[in-house]
Design a protein around this motif. Structure first.
Motif, PDB file in Angstrom:
ATOM      1  N   ARG A 799       2.764  73.339 -77.785  1.00 56.10           N
ATOM      2  CA  ARG A 799       2.906  71.890 -77.993  1.00 56.10           C
ATOM      3  C   ARG A 799       3.161  71.589 -79.469  1.00 56.10           C
ATOM      4  NH1 ARG A 799       0.738  67.403 -75.277  1.00 56.10           N
ATOM      5  NH2 ARG A 799       1.306  65.509 -76.392  1.00 56.10           N
ATOM      6  N   ARG A 800       2.442  72.285 -80.345  1.00 60.45           N
ATOM      7  CA  ARG A 800       2.633  72.035 -81.781  1.00 60.45           C
ATOM      8  C   ARG A 800       4.002  72.536 -82.248  1.00 60.45           C
ATOM      9  NH1 ARG A 800      -3.219  73.086 -81.860  1.00 60.45           N
ATOM     10  NH2 ARG A 800      -4.222  71.174 -82.656  1.00 60.45           N
ATOM     11  N   ARG A 801       4.448  73.649 -81.707  1.00 59.61           N
ATOM     12  CA  ARG A 801       5.774  74.137 -82.084  1.00 59.61           C
ATOM     13  C   ARG A 801       6.857  73.162 -81.637  1.00 59.61           C
ATOM     14  NH1 ARG A 801       4.987  80.335 -80.223  1.00 59.61           N
ATOM     15  NH2 ARG A 801       4.100  81.177 -82.151  1.00 59.61           N
ATOM     16  N   LEU A 802       6.730  72.666 -80.421  1.00 59.13           N
ATOM     17  CA  LEU A 802       7.723  71.730 -79.912  1.00 59.13           C
ATOM     18  C   LEU A 802       7.744  70.454 -80.732  1.00 59.13           C
ATOM     19  CD1 LEU A 802       7.235  72.091 -76.046  1.00 59.13           C
ATOM     20  CD2 LEU A 802       9.082  73.006 -77.438  1.00 59.13           C
ATOM     21  N   ASP A 803       6.575  69.851 -80.948  1.00 57.50           N
ATOM     22  CA  ASP A 803       6.520  68.601 -81.709  1.00 57.50           C
ATOM     23  C   ASP A 803       6.958  68.813 -83.152  1.00 57.50           C
ATOM     24  OD1 ASP A 803       5.685  67.254 -79.498  1.00 57.50           O
ATOM     25  OD2 ASP A 803       3.564  67.221 -80.023  1.00 57.50           O
ATOM     26  N   GLY A 804       6.600  69.978 -83.732  1.00 53.40           N
ATOM     27  CA  GLY A 804       7.015  70.253 -85.103  1.00 53.40           C
ATOM     28  C   GLY A 804       8.518  70.436 -85.219  1.00 53.40           C
ATOM     29  N   ALA A 805       9.111  71.139 -84.245  1.00 52.17           N
ATOM     30  CA  ALA A 805      10.559  71.338 -84.272  1.00 52.17           C
ATOM     31  C   ALA A 805      11.310  70.043 -84.002  1.00 52.17           C
ATOM     32  CB  ALA A 805      10.955  72.395 -83.244  1.00 52.17           C
ATOM     33  N   LEU A 806      10.738  69.170 -83.168  1.00 49.44           N
ATOM     34  CA  LEU A 806      11.384  67.895 -82.852  1.00 49.44           C
ATOM     35  C   LEU A 806      11.032  66.796 -83.850  1.00 49.44           C
ATOM     36  CD1 LEU A 806      10.867  67.836 -78.977  1.00 49.44           C
ATOM     37  CD2 LEU A 806      12.876  68.565 -80.246  1.00 49.44           C
ATOM     38  N   ASN A 807      10.182  67.115 -84.839  1.00 49.06           N
ATOM     39  CA  ASN A 807       9.781  66.134 -85.857  1.00 49.06           C
ATOM     40  C   ASN A 807       9.057  64.931 -85.248  1.00 49.06           C
ATOM     41  OD1 ASN A 807      10.949  67.804 -87.692  1.00 49.06           O
ATOM     42  ND2 ASN A 807      12.385  66.320 -88.523  1.00 49.06           N
ATOM     43  N   ARG A 808       8.269  65.167 -84.222  1.00 52.99           N
ATOM     44  CA  ARG A 808       7.496  64.082 -83.619  1.00 52.99           C
ATOM     45  C   ARG A 808       6.259  63.812 -84.458  1.00 52.99           C
ATOM     46  NH1 ARG A 808       8.293  65.902 -77.886  1.00 52.99           N
ATOM     47  NH2 ARG A 808       9.645  64.346 -76.915  1.00 52.99           N
ATOM     48  N   GLU A 865       4.770  74.796 -86.200  1.00 49.81           N
ATOM     49  CA  GLU A 865       3.376  74.605 -85.791  1.00 49.81           C
ATOM     50  C   GLU A 865       2.492  74.256 -86.985  1.00 49.81           C
ATOM     51  OE1 GLU A 865       4.007  79.168 -85.752  1.00 49.81           O
ATOM     52  OE2 GLU A 865       5.162  77.333 -85.509  1.00 49.81           O
ATOM     53  N   TYR A 866       2.812  74.821 -88.176  1.00 52.68           N
ATOM     54  CA  TYR A 866       2.045  74.464 -89.371  1.00 52.68           C
ATOM     55  C   TYR A 866       2.383  73.045 -89.816  1.00 52.68           C
ATOM     56  CZ  TYR A 866       0.110  74.637 -94.077  1.00 52.68           C
ATOM     57  OH  TYR A 866      -0.607  74.364 -95.221  1.00 52.68           O
ATOM     58  N   ARG A 867       3.640  72.652 -89.661  1.00 51.07           N
ATOM     59  CA  ARG A 867       4.038  71.278 -89.982  1.00 51.07           C
ATOM     60  C   ARG A 867       3.227  70.292 -89.160  1.00 51.07           C
ATOM     61  NH1 ARG A 867       6.971  66.992 -88.118  1.00 51.07           N
ATOM     62  NH2 ARG A 867       8.419  65.972 -89.565  1.00 51.07           N
ATOM     63  N   GLN A 868       3.006  70.638 -87.883  1.00 49.65           N
ATOM     64  CA  GLN A 868       2.264  69.716 -87.036  1.00 49.65           C
ATOM     65  C   GLN A 868       0.791  69.675 -87.415  1.00 49.65           C
ATOM     66  OE1 GLN A 868       4.388  68.112 -85.481  1.00 49.65           O
ATOM     67  NE2 GLN A 868       3.090  66.684 -84.328  1.00 49.65           N
ATOM     68  N   LEU A 869       0.234  70.792 -87.903  1.00 45.87           N
ATOM     69  CA  LEU A 869      -1.140  70.774 -88.409  1.00 45.87           C
ATOM     70  C   LEU A 869      -1.258  69.855 -89.623  1.00 45.87           C
ATOM     71  CD1 LEU A 869      -2.764  74.335 -88.309  1.00 45.87           C
ATOM     72  CD2 LEU A 869      -3.285  72.340 -86.918  1.00 45.87           C
ATOM     73  N   VAL A 870      -0.237  69.853 -90.472  1.00 43.35           N
ATOM     74  CA  VAL A 870      -0.233  68.968 -91.639  1.00 43.35           C
ATOM     75  C   VAL A 870      -0.234  67.511 -91.192  1.00 43.35           C
ATOM     76  CG1 VAL A 870       1.124  68.208 -93.632  1.00 43.35           C
ATOM     77  CG2 VAL A 870       0.860  70.648 -93.171  1.00 43.35           C
ATOM     78  N   VAL A 871       0.552  67.193 -90.152  1.00 44.12           N
ATOM     79  CA  VAL A 871       0.569  65.828 -89.611  1.00 44.12           C
ATOM     80  C   VAL A 871      -0.815  65.449 -89.097  1.00 44.12           C
ATOM     81  CG1 VAL A 871       1.506  64.359 -87.790  1.00 44.12           C
ATOM     82  CG2 VAL A 871       3.035  65.874 -89.071  1.00 44.12           C
ATOM     83  N   GLU A 872      -1.456  66.351 -88.359  1.00 47.10           N
ATOM     84  CA  GLU A 872      -2.803  66.079 -87.847  1.00 47.10           C
ATOM     85  C   GLU A 872      -3.793  65.889 -88.990  1.00 47.10           C
ATOM     86  OE1 GLU A 872      -4.026  69.056 -85.056  1.00 47.10           O
ATOM     87  OE2 GLU A 872      -2.110  69.027 -84.005  1.00 47.10           O
ATOM     88  N   CYS A 873      -3.669  66.700 -90.021  1.00 48.18           N
ATOM     89  CA  CYS A 873      -4.578  66.594 -91.163  1.00 48.18           C
ATOM     90  C   CYS A 873      -4.440  65.238 -91.855  1.00 48.18           C
ATOM     91  CB  CYS A 873      -4.303  67.729 -92.146  1.00 48.18           C
ATOM     92  SG  CYS A 873      -5.365  67.717 -93.599  1.00 48.18           S
TER      93      CYS A 873
END
Length: 974
Positions: A799-808, A865-873
């Motif tokens: 889920r994090r890879r998908l959202d990170g790649a799609l820039n969600r 996936e790390y990009r999405q962790l940054v968004v969550e943070c």
């Protein structure tokens, strides 16, 4: 043109309630959504824009023009022409308020008939006008400003200080609107008198258009066969009885040539309208050009140079998409008329029509309802009175004759008399070259040429099959992801295995038996030996490898003699392209399309469809991306794609294909792109490879092979499922049966297909088995729990890879980060830093410029996936700062430190509870190969819950605040 009008409307819809990329709202939008423009297409959009203006700009004396408007404020320097963006914050909360916008809001309420709003804004307006006691005159000032001695108080508490009229005490525009509102309220003026075009009614529900369909069969035999099945189809070769007034049917690429004549002036040096492709609205009109009425086939049937319409299922999907687009955007007089040619390549042999997607489409069209659109199938002559007809009066008669290949006659015949005579006809005349339209369609369907003898040997119908190979030894576990660098290298930066030049240098020709790979290895001696081998070889993959080696060695213009005829290497590649397209060998088709530099004709239009909906996109992979932020011609866009793909021909073709599908999605389902600002095509393709590899339980290289061998329809479906966050399954299917030159060809190897998983059926079968076998329920329950745990493993990292790649990103993410900047001196994301000053001084929270700036920092992180962790943070930090009483973080907020500290707390809990991370990162951090040294199990944890990632991040943020605010600072945080 109708397509450009629809495009402008789409641009407005996607922009509102924002004013522009540099202004999040502007009171001037009231004139767009209401009097005098009435340009908004829906009531919901008008309400949202009005609410945004009122909530952010309305004050006691009127509305601000826009946030940080310094005009006529006491802080304004009248001797300066403009201010730097970083200086605008000085005007915040002291902007002048204009009574003019109270009048516009009152006028809008009068038009809508909103009695409470009428009463409210009449009272507000009367409180700010200036009355002359002696003569009873009422004047409306231009604006109200904050006096200099009250500016500091207004800064501290907005809307608390009394204002005074400034600049012009009588503003003529405001005065005229005041009178207009009074006349409407008193009933002395009717609303229709100030809106004679009835633009205000454009938001009212309109009946759906009835799309008229004209089917053109390839020959009379097909027309008769269709008639027996209840389907009416015109015949392309039907004779014209009166050549004076022909109705011509032409491919869509003729229409831009006609419009190119608009505005040509040799005296003024004007070259006319630029050559641009025309959309489905333009091709769904009839055109009156002097003595002729001309109809055009849809644009997607004009793909002479590209391959996506070779897939019949995708062809049907394109027709459905265009019909839905016509339903949503048709605003013209008359009904849309779509001409659909039918060829035997599309339909197949008559005995197999029931399996043909195109034939099933024609049955649905005859039924009268398809994809939520009302349609009617008939002959062209019956539609002339009801079709939308446009007169192209700007085309010179001589030019028209040469462009359309029709005889020039007297141009004094009026349009009404011409339509009257044609309307009584019962036939359709196609242009004098009777093969023109079908030749174009045949080319677009990639049937092998019949006007000359094929240079290459006749293709063997039993080439080496490519079975669905699933290797258990090299399976990709969902919890052990491939390092990003290897993933990128395996996807599109390396050449495809089957076409690598070095594979031509060693090995022997394998004996092709079922179960062996398609790829051929050749002994390369000299060019003459390869040419001789080319003439003898019947396997299409060996032919492809030979031609690929010759292309890389000698170039496309290289001339050679094959079977006694001299030809160029380019012509042989074109022939192989047509053969592989006919046989639906998609990986071969994509690679040769890249070699031949094939271009989708409407690629520029597809890119514009994305851009007008405020979705920038990039092509290429991280560290080698090119951002596309403005519309470009197809040729320029393809040049950029090829520059980032290097020598990977398959990637260049597949990137064009992906952009086409994204444009189709955003036209039909714009909600899929919610909370996305930029689409990174390279990363999206990487996710497709990763998801296909996971579903097939194979390596990334095998997943890439299978992705490029998917038919276009399944590629589009896979992409749609990824955007929809839906699961999918893989199934094997026989390759399509091809009808080529009167023969039926069936390829023996199988192809994978994308489908939705049937979970209900599986669970129902499990329950039935339990009842029949009567096994111990406890044992089965434990087994089900174990299987469910295996299914959930890898869910959140995917889920994090998908959202990170799609820039969600989550809703209101960018404004929340802006408010974080108010509490610290800057935010560090990866190797980039976002400083507080001048960022918050130049931009407001809702500005698109700020969102794009922040997203560019996030996109510098290579692992999605790390990009999405940054968004969550950042979301956790926003929640903490909103509820915290502390004034600031102090210094720069380093997001990476918070994430790694949260990861450290996670590992501590894993050690205490003997969690799965004990096998990897608890012993040695980073041993599992997770991006940036973060444990894969941390990536695979749910965001919420006691052991969720956001819980650990909240603890890390709290520790950070404790460090900033020591006990001697009287920190109250527990």
């Amino acid at each position: 043109m109708g397509d450009e009008i629809a495009q402008c409307n789409t641009k407005l819809v996607s922009l509102l309630p924002r004013e522009s990329s540099s202004k999040e709202v502007d009171a001037g939008l009231l004139t767009i959504i209401s009097y005098p423009a009435f340009a908004a297409s829906t009531t919901e959009l008008c309400d949202a824009t009005r609410t945004e203006v009122i909530s952010k700009l309305e004050g006691r004396y009127g509305c601000k023009r826009f946030l940080r408007d310094g005009y006529q404020t006491v802080k304004e320097d009248p001797h300066r022409l403009h201010y730097e963006p970083s200086e605008l914050k000085v005007f915040e909360n002291i902007e002048c308020e204009w009574p003019l916008f109270f009048e516009l809001l009152l006028l809008d309420a009068l038009i809508r008939g909103d009695a409470p709003a009428i009463k409210s804004y009449r009272e507000k307006l009367e409180s700010v006008v200036i009355r002359d006691g002696s003569e009873g005159l009422v004047t409306v000032p231009e604006l109200y400003q904050v006096p200099e001695d009250k500016v500091s108080w207004e800064y501290q508490k907005p809307h608390s200080q009394d204002r005074v009229p400034g600049h012009k005490k009588q503003h003529m525009w405001s005065q005229s609107l005041y009178i207009l509102c009074g006349l409407l309220e008193e009933g002395l003026l009717n609303i229709g008198e100030i809106d004679p075009l009835n633009r205000r009614l454009s938001m009212a529900a309109q009946p759906d258009p009835l799309v008229q369909i004209v089917l053109l069969s390839e020959d009379r035999k097909m027309s008769v066969a269709l008639k027996k099945r209840g389907i009416t189809a015109e015949t392309v070769h039907r004779a014209e009885q009166d050549p004076t007034f022909p109705i011509k049917i032409l491919p869509a690429h003729y229409l831009p040539r006609l419009y190119q004549q608009l505005g040509i002036s040799s005296k003024m040096g004007l070259s006319g309208r630029p050559m641009q492709s025309v959309g489905v609205i333009g091709t769904s009109q009839l055109y009156h050009i002097h003595e002729a009425v001309v109809a055009f086939t849809p644009q997607f049937l004009d793909h002479e140079a590209f391959y996506i319409c070779l897939d019949n299922r995708l062809l049907v999907d394109l027709i459905r998409t265009d019909l839905a687009y016509l339903k949503a955007n048709w605003k013209l007089m008359g009904r849309p008329t779509m001409v659909l040619p039918l060829t035997r390549t599309m339909m197949g042999e008559e005995g197999t029509w029931d399996k043909s997607p195109v034939f099933r489409l024609t049955q649905a069209l005859v039924a009268g309802y398809i994809a939520g659109v009302r349609v009617q199938v008939g002959v062209m002559a019956d539609y002339l009175d009801t079709a939308s007809v446009k007169q192209l009066h700007f085309i010179d008669p001589v030019k028209a004759a040469s462009l359309l290949d029709i005889p020039q006659i007297d141009t004094k015949i009026t349009r009404s008399s011409m339509l009257g005579r044609v309307g009584r006809r019962s036939f359709v005349k196609v242009d004098r070259n009777s093969e023109a339209i079908m030749d174009t369609i045949k080319k677009s369907r990639m049937t092998p040429p019949t006007k000359h003898k094929l240079f290459l040997p006749q293709l063997s119908v039993t080439p080496s099959p490519l079975p669905l190979r699933v290797s258990s030894s090299t399976s990709l576990s969902p919890l052990t992801p491939q390092p990003l660098e290897e993933l990128l290298a395996s996807a599109y930066t390396a050449k495809r295995r089957s076409f690598q030049s070095d594979r031509l240098l060693v090995g022997q020709v394998p004996s092709f038996v079922p179960g062996t790979p398609r790829h051929a290895s050749l002994d390369v001696g000299n060019i003459e030996d390869l040419i001789q081998r080319l003439q003898q070889e019947e396997n299409i993959y060996v032919q492809a490898d030979i031609l690929n080696h010759l292309h890389n060695t000698c170039g496309r213009s290289f001339q050679l003699e094959v079977r006694g005829q001299t030809c160029t290497l380019s012509s042989l590649l074109e022939e192989l392209y047509q053969k592989s397209g006919t046989l639906h060998l998609w990986s071969l088709v994509r690679h040769i399309a890249g070699i031949l530099e094939k271009t989708v004709e409407d690629l520029g239009t597809a890119a514009t469809d994305l851009l007008v909906r405020q979705k920038n996109f990039s092509v290429g992979l991280p560290n080698n991306e090119i951002d596309i932020t403005q519309p470009l011609p197809s040729s320029e866009l393809v040049a950029k794609i090829r520059s980032v793909c290097g020598g990977d021909h398959s990637a260049a073709a597949f990137t064009q294909e992906t952009i086409i599908y994204l444009a189709m999605f955003i036209r039909a389902e714009p909600e899929l792109f919610k909370e996305m600002l930029r689409l990174r095509v390279g990363l999206i393709q990487n996710v497709m490879v990763l998801e296909l590899s996971r579903a097939m339980n194979c390596t990334l290289e095998q997943g890439l092979e299978q992705l490029l061998d998917l038919n276009p329809y399944d590629v589009k479906r896979l992409l749609h499922l990824i955007f929809s966050r839906k699961e999918f399954a893989i199934s094997e299917m026989e390759r399509d049966t091809m009808f080529v030159d009167g023969q039926i060809l069936t390829m023996p190897d199988k192809q994978i297909s994308i489908k939705l998983p049937d979970k209900k059926q599986v669970r129902g079968k499990l329950r039935n088995d339990v009842e029949v076998l009567g096994k111990a329920s406890e044992e089965l329950r434990s087994e089900e729990l174990r299987s469910e745990g295996d299914e959930k493993a890898g869910h959140w990292i995917r889920r994090r890879r998908l959202d990170g790649a799609l820039n969600r990103v989550p809703p209101d993410f960018y404004p929340k980060v802006w408010h974080i900047l108010e509490r610290c001196t800057g935010i560090s994301i990866g190797m980039k830093s976002l400083p507080q000053n001048p960022t918050i001084h130049e931009m407001t929270p809702g500005e698109l410029k700020f969102a794009l700036l922040l997203e560019s920092h996030l996109n510098s992180l290579p692992a999605p996936e790390y990009r999405q962790l940054v968004v969550e943070c950042l979301m956790v930090v926003s929640l903490v700062t909103t509820s915290s009483t502390q004034p600031a973080f102090g210094g720069t907020l380093v997001v990476e430190h918070i994430i790694h500290h949260a990861h450290h707390l996670f590992l501590q809990d894993q050690r205490g509870h003997t969690g799965p991370a004990m096998d990897c990162c608890c012993g040695h951090v980073g041993s599992c190969g997770g991006a940036t040294g973060i444990c894969v199990h941390f990536y695979d944890s749910a965001p919420s819950g006691r052991y969720g990632t956001m819980s650990y991040m909240a603890l890390a943020v709290a520790d950070r605040l404790r460090e900033v605010h020591r006990p001697d600072d009287q920190c109250k945080m527990n």
